[in-house]
Design an enzyme around this catalytic site. Structure first.
Site, short mmCIF file in Angstrom:
data_model
loop_
_atom_site.label_atom_id
_atom_site.label_comp_id
_atom_site.label_asym_id
_atom_site.label_seq_id
_atom_site.Cartn_x
_atom_site.Cartn_y
_atom_site.Cartn_z
N GLY A 192 36.17 36.69 34.86
CA GLY A 192 35.37 35.84 33.99
C GLY A 192 35.54 34.36 34.29
O GLY A 192 34.64 33.57 33.99
N LEU B 150 38.21 36.84 31.11
CA LEU B 150 38.20 37.29 29.73
C LEU B 150 39.60 37.71 29.31
O LEU B 150 40.36 38.28 30.11
CB LEU B 150 37.24 38.46 29.56
CG LEU B 150 35.78 38.21 29.98
CD1 LEU B 150 34.90 39.39 29.58
CD2 LEU B 150 35.24 36.92 29.41
N ASN C 103 37.63 40.32 40.57
CA ASN C 103 38.65 41.37 40.68
C ASN C 103 38.57 42.40 39.55
O ASN C 103 39.12 43.48 39.63
CB ASN C 103 40.05 40.74 40.66
CG ASN C 103 40.41 40.23 39.28
OD1 ASN C 103 39.60 39.58 38.63
ND2 ASN C 103 41.61 40.53 38.82
N GLU C 104 37.83 42.04 38.48
CA GLU C 104 37.80 42.95 37.32
C GLU C 104 37.12 44.27 37.64
O GLU C 104 37.28 45.24 36.90
CB GLU C 104 37.11 42.27 36.13
CG GLU C 104 35.59 42.26 36.15
CD GLU C 104 35.02 41.15 37.01
OE1 GLU C 104 35.80 40.47 37.70
OE2 GLU C 104 33.79 40.97 37.00
#
Ligand SMILES: CCCCCCCCCCCCC/C=C/C(=O)SCCNC(=O)CCNC(=O)[C@H](O)C(C)(C)COP(=O)(O)OP(=O)(O)OC[C@H]1O[C@@H](n2cnc3c(N)ncnc32)[C@H](O)[C@@H]1OP(=O)(O)O
Length: 259
Positions: free
Chosen positions: A159, A114, A183-184
């Site tokens: 994303g 994203l 990883n977000e």
């Protein structure tokens, strides 16, 4: 071999099998090389208005190659998500289209996930619109009646990884520099509950899709057509059964993970 696959499976998946299994010529074949770039000989092409999604349609097989094309990292911004949604709608309505391959036109990057700038310093209306666009892509890709494969030809964090999970199957270039994963979570961004269904599918892929990947492996590395015919015969029953697994309706409450 492709003819055998076509006989065995009705509907749209055979077209993709044809692409993966065809024996002679390069037209319509998908290659992933070690640098992760994809090569496909298109029969004809068209692009979305801003060319942020390049579409190459092989009319012979009915398979569309979709290349995300927003350098430097194909971050999923509101305009890109909107454009991708339009392209997916068009392909869905195209009666000649039977499958799609989602990949990237940006070297070494599939998608950085994203767009971080769509998630900061914006009015609430923007966040609503953005999140609606994210969910729409999930619904369109996962719910698509087209067979679809993600050809992950570069890094694909957050994303980007989720986008690939929406496809029926994923093939990633074998390059130690390419990373993929969620990883977000380090940023405190948590994937929503409906993401579980994607995880479930990755762990329980329909058996016939295994066969398509095997077909690709045979095509690229073995070049032994009779071997594939044997495999197809061996899996014929499984193939027929597996058709019923493909494209299950979105009804995650009936999945065993929720039982
Ligand atoms: C999603 C749609 C499908 C639906 C799926 C359904 C599932 C559920 C969806 C719910 C999703 C929620 C969870 C997801 C959250 C996110 O995705 S948050 C985004 C998190 N992404 C990242 O943390 C990626 C960070 N980027 C990188 O790791 C690296 O940039 C890279 C991608 C590995 C590339 O590295 P490199 O080639 O070295 O380039 P860089 O120099 O690092 O970057 C170049 C420029 O690009 C900018 N950039 C990078 N990532 C983003 C980003 N995500 N958004 C916006 N911009 C980004 C970076 O800042 C650089 O810019 P400049 O400094 O101006 O050059």
């Amino acid at each position: 071999m492709a003819a055998v696959l076509r006989k065995l499976i009705q509907g749209r998946l055979p077209a993709l099998a044809g692409v993966l299994c065809r024996r002679s010529g390069n037209e319509g074949h998908l290659f992933l090389n070690s640098s992760g770039s994809t090569l496909m000989q298109p029969r004809c092409g068209y692009s979305s208005p801003t060319e942020s999604v390049i579409v190459e349609m092989d009319k012979a097989t009915g398979v569309a190659l979709l290349k995300l094309n927003i350098p430097p990292v194909n971050s999923l911004s509101l305009p890109l998500l909107t454009e991708l949604a339009i392209v997916l709608d068009k392909l869905e309505m195209d009666k000649h289209c039977r499958g799609l391959i989602l990949t990237s036109a940006v070297p070494n990057i599939f998608s950085a996930g994203l767009n971080l700038f769509d998630m900061m310093d914006k009015p609430n209306e923007h966040y609503s619109e953005f999140w609606r666009a994210v969910q729409e892509i999930w619904i369109k890709l996962y719910g698509s009646s087209l067979a679809n494969i993600a050809a992950i030809n570069g890094s694909s964090p957050a994303g980007g990884c989720l986008l690939a999970l929406c496809s029926d199957y994923r093939i990633m270039a074998n390059n130690p520099h390419f990373t993929i994963g969620l990883n977000e979570t380090r940023l405190g961004i948590v994937a929503p509950f409906w993401y579980d269904i994607l995880q479930w599918r990755v762990h329980h892929p329909p058996p016939c899709l295994h066969l398509f990947v095997m077909a690709l492996v045979f095509r690229l590395h073995v070049h032994h057509p009779s071997a594939m015919t044997k495999v197809t015969r061996a899996y014929s029953t499984e193939l027929k059964i597996s058709v019923s697994y493909v494209k299950q309706p979105i009804n995650w409450r009936s999945h065993e993970i929720y039982k």
